[in-house]
Design a protein around this motif. Structure first.
Motif, PDB file in Angstrom:
ATOM      1  N   ARG A   1       0.481  -1.418   0.236  1.00  0.00           N
ATOM      2  CA  ARG A   1      -0.153  -0.244  -0.108  1.00  0.00           C
ATOM      3  C   ARG A   1       1.492   1.165  -0.428  1.00  0.00           C
ATOM      4  NH1 ARG A   1      -4.237  -0.455   4.346  1.00  0.00           N
ATOM      5  NH2 ARG A   1      -5.340  -1.046   2.924  1.00  0.00           N
TER       6      ARG A   1
ATOM      7  N   GLU B   1       8.705   4.337  -7.444  1.00  0.00           N
ATOM      8  CA  GLU B   1       7.329   4.200  -7.002  1.00  0.00           C
ATOM      9  C   GLU B   1       6.608   2.860  -6.525  1.00  0.00           C
ATOM     10  OE1 GLU B   1       9.049   5.271 -10.244  1.00  0.00           O
ATOM     11  OE2 GLU B   1       8.956   4.193 -11.711  1.00  0.00           O
TER      12      GLU B   1
ATOM     13  N   LYS C   1      -2.524   5.433  -1.984  1.00  0.00           N
ATOM     14  CA  LYS C   1      -3.323   4.698  -2.976  1.00  0.00           C
ATOM     15  C   LYS C   1      -4.091   3.597  -2.065  1.00  0.00           C
ATOM     16  CE  LYS C   1       0.195   5.565  -6.451  1.00  0.00           C
ATOM     17  NZ  LYS C   1       0.770   5.203  -7.877  1.00  0.00           N
ATOM     18  N   GLN C   2      -3.984   2.646  -2.929  1.00  0.00           N
ATOM     19  CA  GLN C   2      -4.662   1.051  -2.059  1.00  0.00           C
ATOM     20  C   GLN C   2      -4.207   0.141  -2.256  1.00  0.00           C
ATOM     21  OE1 GLN C   2      -8.707   0.191  -4.147  1.00  0.00           O
ATOM     22  NE2 GLN C   2     -10.560   1.376  -3.505  1.00  0.00           N
ATOM     23  N   ARG C   3      -4.306  -0.397  -2.443  1.00  0.00           N
ATOM     24  CA  ARG C   3      -2.870  -1.782  -1.392  1.00  0.00           C
ATOM     25  C   ARG C   3      -3.489  -2.670  -2.524  1.00  0.00           C
ATOM     26  NH1 ARG C   3      -5.224  -5.810   3.723  1.00  0.00           N
ATOM     27  NH2 ARG C   3      -6.591  -5.650   2.296  1.00  0.00           N
ATOM     28  N   GLU C   4      -2.689  -2.704  -3.330  1.00  0.00           N
ATOM     29  CA  GLU C   4      -2.651  -4.063  -4.310  1.00  0.00           C
ATOM     30  C   GLU C   4      -1.653  -5.149  -3.858  1.00  0.00           C
ATOM     31  OE1 GLU C   4      -0.254  -1.634  -7.506  1.00  0.00           O
ATOM     32  OE2 GLU C   4       1.079  -1.779  -6.443  1.00  0.00           O
TER      33      GLU C   4
END
Length: 122
Positions: free
Chosen positions: A38, A87, A42-45
């Motif tokens: 995360r 990133e 942003k959302q967890r991916e």
């Protein structure tokens, strides 16, 4: 069932880190283990996951740079991260899904570790 991750830290772009996660408890087997992240805002991916038979799956953004592996005997999953980019900065969480105890006891899905910070500077 508890998961404990280690290996996060701060590196410069292009550097490498290796994350480790070990599951503890009366565990006989784990079907799938994986790493999620995360990033701020942003959302967890999903980053990568691996089956008990060591079949990996990767997010497109990390293919060719990250390698997931596991040691079934140690109930451990690892994530080798090469050529890190800014990133990739995030909190990384390990996950265990399809956990079984001895005698075939089903212990549940969706166990999470507390997270480990990875920071990549440019």
């Amino acid at each position: 069932v508890q998961l404990q991750a280690s290996g996060g830290g701060s590196v410069q772009a292009g550097g490498s880190l290796r994350l480790s996660c070990v599951a503890s408890g009366a565990i006989f087997s784990i079907n799938s283990m994986g790493w999620y992240r995360r990033a701020p805002g942003k959302q967890r991916e999903l980053v990568a996951a691996i089956t008990r038979g060591s079949n990996p799956d990767y997010a497109d953004s990390v293919k060719g740079r990250f390698t997931i592996s596991r040691d079934n005997a140690k109930k451990a999953v690892y994530l080798r991260m090469n050529n890190l980019k800014p990133e990739d900065t995030a909190v990384y969480y390990c996950n265990a899904d399809g956990v079984y105890g001895y005698g075939g006891a089903y212990l549940g899905d969706d166990y999470w570790g507390p997270g480990t910070q990875v920071t990549v500077s440019s």
